[in-house]
Enzyme design. Structure first.
Site, PDB file in Angstrom:
ATOM      1  N   SER A 146       0.860  -1.179   0.000  1.00  0.00           N
ATOM      2  CA  SER A 146       0.000   0.000   0.000  1.00  0.00           C
ATOM      3  C   SER A 146       0.898   1.231   0.000  1.00  0.00           C
ATOM      4  O   SER A 146       2.091   1.135   0.320  1.00  0.00           O
ATOM      5  CB  SER A 146      -0.845  -0.010   1.280  1.00  0.00           C
ATOM      6  OG  SER A 146      -1.499   1.219   1.479  1.00  0.00           O
ATOM      7  N   TYR A 159      -1.958  -0.467  10.322  1.00  0.00           N
ATOM      8  CA  TYR A 159      -1.983  -0.872   8.901  1.00  0.00           C
ATOM      9  C   TYR A 159      -0.653  -0.499   8.242  1.00  0.00           C
ATOM     10  O   TYR A 159      -0.074  -1.295   7.499  1.00  0.00           O
ATOM     11  CB  TYR A 159      -3.155  -0.167   8.224  1.00  0.00           C
ATOM     12  CG  TYR A 159      -3.391  -0.519   6.767  1.00  0.00           C
ATOM     13  CD1 TYR A 159      -3.980  -1.739   6.405  1.00  0.00           C
ATOM     14  CD2 TYR A 159      -3.074   0.377   5.744  1.00  0.00           C
ATOM     15  CE1 TYR A 159      -4.229  -2.050   5.070  1.00  0.00           C
ATOM     16  CE2 TYR A 159      -3.327   0.077   4.407  1.00  0.00           C
ATOM     17  CZ  TYR A 159      -3.908  -1.140   4.077  1.00  0.00           C
ATOM     18  OH  TYR A 159      -4.149  -1.442   2.749  1.00  0.00           O
TER      19      TYR A 159
HETATM   20  N1  LIG Z   1      -8.611  -0.492  -1.672  1.00  0.00           N
HETATM   21  C1  LIG Z   1      -7.607   0.267  -1.267  1.00  0.00           C
HETATM   22  O1  LIG Z   1      -7.724   1.480  -1.106  1.00  0.00           O
HETATM   23  C2  LIG Z   1      -6.256  -0.354  -1.032  1.00  0.00           C
HETATM   24  C3  LIG Z   1      -5.135   0.499  -1.015  1.00  0.00           C
HETATM   25  C4  LIG Z   1      -3.890  -0.057  -0.774  1.00  0.00           C
HETATM   26  C5  LIG Z   1      -3.755  -1.406  -0.579  1.00  0.00           C
HETATM   27  N2  LIG Z   1      -4.862  -2.203  -0.593  1.00  0.00           N
HETATM   28  C6  LIG Z   1      -4.666  -3.628  -0.357  1.00  0.00           C
HETATM   29  O2  LIG Z   1      -5.171  -4.344  -1.457  1.00  0.00           O
HETATM   30  C7  LIG Z   1      -5.517  -5.664  -1.047  1.00  0.00           C
HETATM   31  C8  LIG Z   1      -6.893  -5.997  -1.578  1.00  0.00           C
HETATM   32  O3  LIG Z   1      -7.813  -5.119  -0.954  1.00  0.00           O
HETATM   33  P1  LIG Z   1      -9.185  -4.645  -1.593  1.00  0.00           P
HETATM   34  O4  LIG Z   1      -9.104  -3.192  -1.711  1.00  0.00           O
HETATM   35  O5  LIG Z   1      -9.533  -5.459  -2.759  1.00  0.00           O
HETATM   36  O6  LIG Z   1     -10.112  -4.969  -0.329  1.00  0.00           O
HETATM   37  P2  LIG Z   1     -11.426  -5.807  -0.152  1.00  0.00           P
HETATM   38  O7  LIG Z   1     -11.774  -5.669   1.278  1.00  0.00           O
HETATM   39  O8  LIG Z   1     -12.421  -5.416  -1.169  1.00  0.00           O
HETATM   40  O9  LIG Z   1     -10.964  -7.311  -0.469  1.00  0.00           O
HETATM   41  C9  LIG Z   1     -10.113  -7.994   0.406  1.00  0.00           C
HETATM   42  C10 LIG Z   1     -10.404  -9.483   0.319  1.00  0.00           C
HETATM   43  O10 LIG Z   1      -9.538 -10.148   1.239  1.00  0.00           O
HETATM   44  C11 LIG Z   1     -10.299 -11.127   1.941  1.00  0.00           C
HETATM   45  N3  LIG Z   1      -9.708 -11.414   3.236  1.00  0.00           N
HETATM   46  C12 LIG Z   1      -9.709 -10.637   4.353  1.00  0.00           C
HETATM   47  N4  LIG Z   1      -9.121 -11.284   5.365  1.00  0.00           N
HETATM   48  C13 LIG Z   1      -8.719 -12.487   4.889  1.00  0.00           C
HETATM   49  C14 LIG Z   1      -8.057 -13.598   5.459  1.00  0.00           C
HETATM   50  N5  LIG Z   1      -7.715 -13.615   6.764  1.00  0.00           N
HETATM   51  N6  LIG Z   1      -7.782 -14.659   4.675  1.00  0.00           N
HETATM   52  C15 LIG Z   1      -8.166 -14.668   3.372  1.00  0.00           C
HETATM   53  N7  LIG Z   1      -8.837 -13.657   2.783  1.00  0.00           N
HETATM   54  C16 LIG Z   1      -9.096 -12.578   3.535  1.00  0.00           C
HETATM   55  C17 LIG Z   1     -11.681 -10.510   2.078  1.00  0.00           C
HETATM   56  O11 LIG Z   1     -12.672 -11.479   2.364  1.00  0.00           O
HETATM   57  C18 LIG Z   1     -11.841  -9.841   0.725  1.00  0.00           C
HETATM   58  O12 LIG Z   1     -12.429 -10.698  -0.229  1.00  0.00           O
HETATM   59  C19 LIG Z   1      -5.408  -5.657   0.484  1.00  0.00           C
HETATM   60  O13 LIG Z   1      -4.181  -6.244   0.876  1.00  0.00           O
HETATM   61  C20 LIG Z   1      -5.414  -4.177   0.832  1.00  0.00           C
HETATM   62  O14 LIG Z   1      -4.761  -3.906   2.055  1.00  0.00           O
HETATM   63  C21 LIG Z   1      -6.101  -1.709  -0.833  1.00  0.00           C
END
Ligand SMILES: NC(=O)c1ccc[n+]([C@@H]2O[C@H](COP(=O)([O-])OP(=O)(O)OC[C@H]3O[C@@H](n4cnc5c(N)ncnc54)[C@H](O)[C@@H]3O)[C@@H](O)[C@H]2O)c1
Length: 253
Positions: A146, A159
């Site tokens: 991130s 985080y």
């Molecule tokens: N969306 C943002 O703004 C953003 C920014 C930077 C980084 N990220 C990172 O991107 C990645 C994907 O996030 P996203 O935005 O698609 O979020 P999201 O919440 O839409 O999807 C995350 C997925 O991870 C799954 N998950 C959560 N805990 C879990 C576990 N213990 N074991 C297996 N699966 C699990 C959830 O069920 C979900 O399907 C994450 O690592 C997040 O930290 C997101």
């Protein structure tokens, strides 16, 4: 197909594929010929995603996996080997955010869950993926960090701690396994409009956060996934140990 985006026959494992970035990446890799092993703690959700991808003719299996469990992470790699013979690509994408709060209010349970899922979950995945890739003599891992892994993240300190650790795992892994022909990189998105963000920020809040970015808006999932595809591309053979920001210019300020 353009060889830059031709994933024909590649076996790709994606964690956290029930929604958001993981789901979209799965759809885009399937369109380009990859065989998929999808997992998520949300078993119903990930199986639905797999069903809709399979309907388009792609080869895909889906299973429940809590990435905080080393055994369950091993089971995902074992399933990939059993179903498709190995793991060419692994995307350690599953992750959780926490409520915005100042560092002095972050309690031990928040630290523990961030560490269990966002840090140990990535290392557990890498551990078994790398064991298999060493046997194959090749592989490509993409960890999802991130902007909070590159910069301070006001009100998101736990985080930020976890996502900084993902960068440490990525760079160290790249150095340890470069000679084994295993590429390991990380992607570092700014706020992106997946359920992780839309579930807590209404449009007004999204606009306010978007103003932090020189491009004056949040990221779209397809913009992050486009960069993921580039980083995973079979033609992208000399890039390793890199942590790429997809952030509308935030890291340039
Ligand atoms: N969306 C943002 O703004 C953003 C920014 C930077 C980084 N990220 C990172 O991107 C990645 C994907 O996030 P996203 O935005 O698609 O979020 P999201 O919440 O839409 O999807 C995350 C997925 O991870 C799954 N998950 C959560 N805990 C879990 C576990 N213990 N074991 C297996 N699966 C699990 C959830 O069920 C979900 O399907 C994450 O690592 C997040 O930290 C997101």
């Amino acid at each position: 197909m353009d060889p830059l985006l031709d994933f024909t026959g590649k076996v790709a494992v994606i964690t956290g594929a029930a929604q958001g970035l993981g789901q979209l990446l799965a759809q885009e890799l399937a369109k380009r010929g990859a065989k998929l092993v999808l997992c998520d703690i949300n078993e119903t959700g990930v199986k639905q995603v797999a069903k809709s991808i399979a309907a388009s003719g792609a080869k895909v299996i889906a299973m429940r996996c809590d990435v905080a469990s080393s055994e369950q992470c091993k089971a995902v790699v074992d399933s990939a080997i059993k179903a498709f013979g190995g793991v060419d690509i692994a995307v350690n994408n599953a992750g959780i955010a926490h409520e915005f709060m100042p560092l002095h209010d972050i309690d031990e349970s928040i630290m523990d869950s961030q560490f269990a899922i966002n840090v140990k979950g990535v290392q557990f995945g890498m551990r078994y993926q790398i064991q298999q890739m060493l046997k194959q003599g090749q592989g490509c891992i993409l960890n999802v960090s991130s902007m909070a892994g590159l910069c301070g993240s006001p009100l998101g300190s736990a985080y930020a701690m976890a996502k900084h650790a993902v960068i440490g795992l990525t760079k160290t892994g790249a150095v340890e396994y470069g000679r084994a022909n295993i590429r390991i990189n990380a992607i570092c998105p700014f706020f992106t409009l997946t359920p992780m963000v839309t579930n807590f920020a209404d449009e007004e809040k999204q606009k306010k956060i978007g103003k932090i970015a020189p491009m004056n808006r949040l990221g779209e999932p397809k913009e992050v996934v486009a960069t993921m595809l580039m980083m995973l591309s079979p033609a992208n053979t000399y890039m390793t140990g890199q942590c790429i920001a997809v952030d509308g210019g935030v890291s340039a300020t």
